[in-house]
Design a protein around this motif. Structure first.
Motif, PDB file in Angstrom:
ATOM      1  N   LEU A 173       0.760  -1.427  -0.055  1.00 30.14           N
ATOM      2  CA  LEU A 173      -0.185  -0.204   0.334  1.00 30.14           C
ATOM      3  C   LEU A 173       1.289   1.424   0.018  1.00 30.14           C
ATOM      4  O   LEU A 173       1.904   1.168  -0.359  1.00 30.14           O
ATOM      5  N   GLY A 174       0.500   2.032  -0.276  1.00 26.77           N
ATOM      6  CA  GLY A 174       1.575   3.721  -0.491  1.00 26.77           C
ATOM      7  C   GLY A 174       0.082   5.317   0.625  1.00 26.77           C
ATOM      8  O   GLY A 174      -0.551   4.158   0.759  1.00 26.77           O
ATOM      9  N   ASP A 175       1.504   5.759   0.862  1.00 28.71           N
ATOM     10  CA  ASP A 175       0.835   6.656   1.384  1.00 28.71           C
ATOM     11  C   ASP A 175       1.026   7.976   0.946  1.00 28.71           C
ATOM     12  O   ASP A 175       2.444   8.267   0.373  1.00 28.71           O
ATOM     13  N   LEU A 176      -0.210   9.005   1.089  1.00 24.79           N
ATOM     14  CA  LEU A 176      -0.114  10.289   0.030  1.00 24.79           C
ATOM     15  C   LEU A 176       0.112  11.295   0.417  1.00 24.79           C
ATOM     16  O   LEU A 176      -0.944  11.377   1.775  1.00 24.79           O
ATOM     17  N   ILE A 177       1.076  12.253   0.599  1.00 25.07           N
ATOM     18  CA  ILE A 177       1.289  13.025   1.737  1.00 25.07           C
ATOM     19  C   ILE A 177       0.868  14.539   0.191  1.00 25.07           C
ATOM     20  O   ILE A 177       1.331  14.581  -0.246  1.00 25.07           O
ATOM     21  N   LEU A 178      -0.420  15.533   0.668  1.00 28.80           N
ATOM     22  CA  LEU A 178      -0.644  16.973   0.334  1.00 28.80           C
ATOM     23  C   LEU A 178       0.334  18.028   1.437  1.00 28.80           C
ATOM     24  O   LEU A 178      -0.131  18.116   2.430  1.00 28.80           O
ATOM     25  N   GLU A 179       1.338  18.787   0.884  1.00 30.15           N
ATOM     26  CA  GLU A 179       2.160  19.877   1.791  1.00 30.15           C
ATOM     27  C   GLU A 179       2.112  21.342   0.564  1.00 30.15           C
ATOM     28  O   GLU A 179       2.079  21.679   0.042  1.00 30.15           O
ATOM     29  N   GLY A 180       1.462  22.202   1.060  1.00 29.21           N
ATOM     30  CA  GLY A 180       1.214  23.158   0.699  1.00 29.21           C
ATOM     31  C   GLY A 180      -0.240  23.548  -0.947  1.00 29.21           C
ATOM     32  O   GLY A 180      -0.231  24.094  -1.407  1.00 29.21           O
ATOM     33  N   ALA A 181      -0.990  22.978  -0.079  1.00 29.57           N
ATOM     34  CA  ALA A 181      -2.584  22.562  -0.719  1.00 29.57           C
ATOM     35  C   ALA A 181      -3.248  23.399  -0.328  1.00 29.57           C
ATOM     36  O   ALA A 181      -3.612  23.958   0.466  1.00 29.57           O
ATOM     37  N   ILE A 237      -3.222   3.209  -2.330  1.00 27.15           N
ATOM     38  CA  ILE A 237      -2.811   4.601  -1.449  1.00 27.15           C
ATOM     39  C   ILE A 237      -3.999   4.065  -0.499  1.00 27.15           C
ATOM     40  O   ILE A 237      -5.553   3.949  -0.752  1.00 27.15           O
ATOM     41  N   ASP A 238      -3.689   3.944   1.145  1.00 28.72           N
ATOM     42  CA  ASP A 238      -3.827   3.695   2.088  1.00 28.72           C
ATOM     43  C   ASP A 238      -4.159   5.167   3.098  1.00 28.72           C
ATOM     44  O   ASP A 238      -5.057   4.642   3.936  1.00 28.72           O
ATOM     45  N   MET A 239      -3.446   5.577   3.611  1.00 26.64           N
ATOM     46  CA  MET A 239      -3.233   6.639   4.139  1.00 26.64           C
ATOM     47  C   MET A 239      -2.859   8.347   3.286  1.00 26.64           C
ATOM     48  O   MET A 239      -1.970   8.697   2.145  1.00 26.64           O
ATOM     49  N   VAL A 240      -3.725   9.341   3.777  1.00 26.97           N
ATOM     50  CA  VAL A 240      -3.642  10.458   2.844  1.00 26.97           C
ATOM     51  C   VAL A 240      -3.493  11.819   4.376  1.00 26.97           C
ATOM     52  O   VAL A 240      -4.192  11.650   5.190  1.00 26.97           O
ATOM     53  N   THR A 241      -2.162  12.225   4.135  1.00 29.39           N
ATOM     54  CA  THR A 241      -2.173  13.537   4.374  1.00 29.39           C
ATOM     55  C   THR A 241      -2.072  14.999   4.193  1.00 29.39           C
ATOM     56  O   THR A 241      -1.638  14.536   3.270  1.00 29.39           O
ATOM     57  N   ALA A 290      -5.832  11.386   7.216  1.00 32.22           N
ATOM     58  CA  ALA A 290      -7.017   9.861   6.820  1.00 32.22           C
ATOM     59  C   ALA A 290      -6.458   8.708   6.810  1.00 32.22           C
ATOM     60  O   ALA A 290      -5.573   8.994   5.673  1.00 32.22           O
ATOM     61  N   THR A 291      -6.828   7.457   7.369  1.00 32.15           N
ATOM     62  CA  THR A 291      -5.713   5.956   6.993  1.00 32.15           C
ATOM     63  C   THR A 291      -7.139   5.080   7.045  1.00 32.15           C
ATOM     64  O   THR A 291      -8.344   5.305   6.997  1.00 32.15           O
ATOM     65  N   GLY A 292      -6.851   4.131   6.272  1.00 27.25           N
ATOM     66  CA  GLY A 292      -7.568   3.469   5.592  1.00 27.25           C
ATOM     67  C   GLY A 292      -8.207   3.247   4.459  1.00 27.25           C
ATOM     68  O   GLY A 292      -9.870   2.928   4.673  1.00 27.25           O
ATOM     69  N   LEU A 293      -8.129   4.454   3.652  1.00 24.25           N
ATOM     70  CA  LEU A 293      -9.325   4.841   2.505  1.00 24.25           C
ATOM     71  C   LEU A 293      -9.167   3.709   1.574  1.00 24.25           C
ATOM     72  O   LEU A 293      -9.717   3.567   0.668  1.00 24.25           O
ATOM     73  N   LYS A 294      -7.276   2.706   1.020  1.00 20.47           N
ATOM     74  CA  LYS A 294      -8.257   2.540  -0.196  1.00 20.47           C
ATOM     75  C   LYS A 294      -8.090   2.912  -1.462  1.00 20.47           C
ATOM     76  O   LYS A 294      -9.336   2.443  -2.412  1.00 20.47           O
ATOM     77  N   LEU A 295      -7.685   4.047  -2.277  1.00 19.11           N
ATOM     78  CA  LEU A 295      -8.496   4.632  -2.963  1.00 19.11           C
ATOM     79  C   LEU A 295      -8.130   4.141  -3.930  1.00 19.11           C
ATOM     80  O   LEU A 295      -9.009   4.351  -4.794  1.00 19.11           O
ATOM     81  N   GLN A 309     -12.993  -0.286   8.655  1.00 17.08           N
ATOM     82  CA  GLN A 309     -13.015   1.181   8.767  1.00 17.08           C
ATOM     83  C   GLN A 309     -11.969   2.634   8.418  1.00 17.08           C
ATOM     84  O   GLN A 309     -10.833   1.882   8.603  1.00 17.08           O
ATOM     85  N   SER A 310     -12.384   3.203   8.233  1.00 16.71           N
ATOM     86  CA  SER A 310     -11.035   4.325   8.282  1.00 16.71           C
ATOM     87  C   SER A 310     -11.428   5.822   9.215  1.00 16.71           C
ATOM     88  O   SER A 310     -12.628   5.304   9.523  1.00 16.71           O
ATOM     89  N   TYR A 311     -10.799   6.240   8.882  1.00 17.28           N
ATOM     90  CA  TYR A 311     -10.566   7.031  10.733  1.00 17.28           C
ATOM     91  C   TYR A 311      -9.935   8.650  10.316  1.00 17.28           C
ATOM     92  O   TYR A 311      -8.985   8.611   9.271  1.00 17.28           O
ATOM     93  N   ILE A 312     -10.164  10.027  10.505  1.00 17.17           N
ATOM     94  CA  ILE A 312      -9.444  10.298  10.157  1.00 17.17           C
ATOM     95  C   ILE A 312      -9.561  11.807  11.136  1.00 17.17           C
ATOM     96  O   ILE A 312     -10.714  12.043  12.623  1.00 17.17           O
ATOM     97  N   THR A 313      -8.591  12.767  11.113  1.00 16.91           N
ATOM     98  CA  THR A 313      -8.637  13.833  12.300  1.00 16.91           C
ATOM     99  C   THR A 313      -8.150  15.235  11.731  1.00 16.91           C
ATOM    100  O   THR A 313      -7.376  14.895   9.958  1.00 16.91           O
ATOM    101  N   LEU A 314      -8.662  15.782  12.065  1.00 20.15           N
ATOM    102  CA  LEU A 314      -7.963  17.018  10.921  1.00 20.15           C
ATOM    103  C   LEU A 314      -8.216  18.087  11.925  1.00 20.15           C
ATOM    104  O   LEU A 314      -8.733  18.645  12.995  1.00 20.15           O
TER     105      LEU A 314
END
Length: 283
Positions: free
Chosen positions: A78-86, A124-128, A155-160, A169-174
């Motif tokens: 699986l992969g992790d996706l990071i968006l910075e300065g969006a 994708i499993d996790m988006v930051t 957000a984790t557990g997304l599998k986009l 389940q997926s989990y989100i914190t913001l």
């Protein structure tokens, strides 16, 4: 390690034809073999029609995709996706136009999925999200103030992009700032692909200065604030299509001034409030 420029050129050609109304581009593409990652710098997606200089729907300073090494121990790649300065610009007019493109709907969806599969080659499993902003055109905030600024979320557990698990389940914190004034925190969990969807979300807003909302209230309600803070605690959940929850607003040191020509009573205020909400462009 820098990817040859020809590959960036090829990606830009694909992004230029996302849909009849949208186009995109990147400035650079980097590869980090040692951690199984690659990055896109200067990603921009926006309308092809630049009449009136509309802002891009999405601008990202840096997008990073990497292998989720923690998942390899479970036998999953699986992969992790990071968006910075969006910077997200919500433009309802453009969104409506995209929804109304019925004739090319199937083709457009296929093109977008194909483009996404080429740019994001891992499931994708996790988006930051880091240091990002959300602009909301409908509300027309002064000085181009973002509705949410300094967004930090995960957000984790997304599998986009891969196989959908209807039970996982997926989990989100913001965390963010509302109008650059007050901190807001949200967290929750949901099952993305379940039908009916089950989810549970919590929101906490702390001490939003009400006088900063007067520019907006003057357009919709016969009142303004001279002092006061607003805090909100809320929880909303859905179980088997039934939505339950609560919202608890807390007001401190509030002083309200009504427009004498329009404000006749609190009953009138209630009618005006309901009417304003019903006529608002986001309902």
């Amino acid at each position: 390690m820098k990817i040859p420029g020809q590959l960036s050129v090829q990606i830009n050609k694909q992004l230029q034809e996302i849909s009849p109304r949208l186009t995109g581009s990147i400035q650079d593409l980097d590869l980090a073999i040692w951690r199984g990652a690659y990055g896109l710098d200067g990603l921009v997606i926006g309308p092809k029609d630049t009449k009136g200089n509309p802002p891009a729907l999405l601008e990202v300073d840096a997008l990073d995709v990497s292998i989720a090494w923690r998942e390899l121990l479970r036998g999953r790649i699986l992969g992790d996706l990071i968006l910075e300065g969006a910077r997200f610009h919500y433009n309802p007019d453009l969104i409506d136009d995209l929804k109304n493109q019925k004739s090319d709907k199937t083709k457009n969806n296929s093109d977008v999925k194909q483009m996404g599969g080429q740019l994001v080659v891992l499931e994708i499993d996790m988006v930051t999200i880091k240091n990002s902003d959300l602009y909301f055109k409908v509300l027309d905030f002064p000085d181009e103030t973002p509705l949410l600024s300094q967004i930090e979320g995960q957000a984790t557990g997304l599998k986009l992009t891969g196989e959908k698990n209807k039970k996982e389940q997926s989990y989100i914190t913001l965390k963010a700032n509302v109008l650059r004034l007050a901190p807001i925190t949200a967290w929750g969990n949901f099952i993305p692909y379940s039908k009916p969807q089950d989810w549970d979300f919590n929101v906490e807003l702390k001490k939003l200065e009400l006088t900063k909302l007067n520019f907006f209230l003057k357009k919709w309600l016969p009142l303004t604030f001279t002092t006061g803070d607003l805090s909100v605690v809320a929880e909303v959940r859905s179980k088997q299509s039934e939505i339950l929850g609560y919202v608890k607003p807390y007001l401190q040191n509030v002083d309200v001034v009504g427009n004498r020509e329009e404000f006749m009573s609190f009953k009138h205020l209630g009618v005006e409030t309901v009417t304003a909400i019903a006529n608002s462009p986001w309902v």
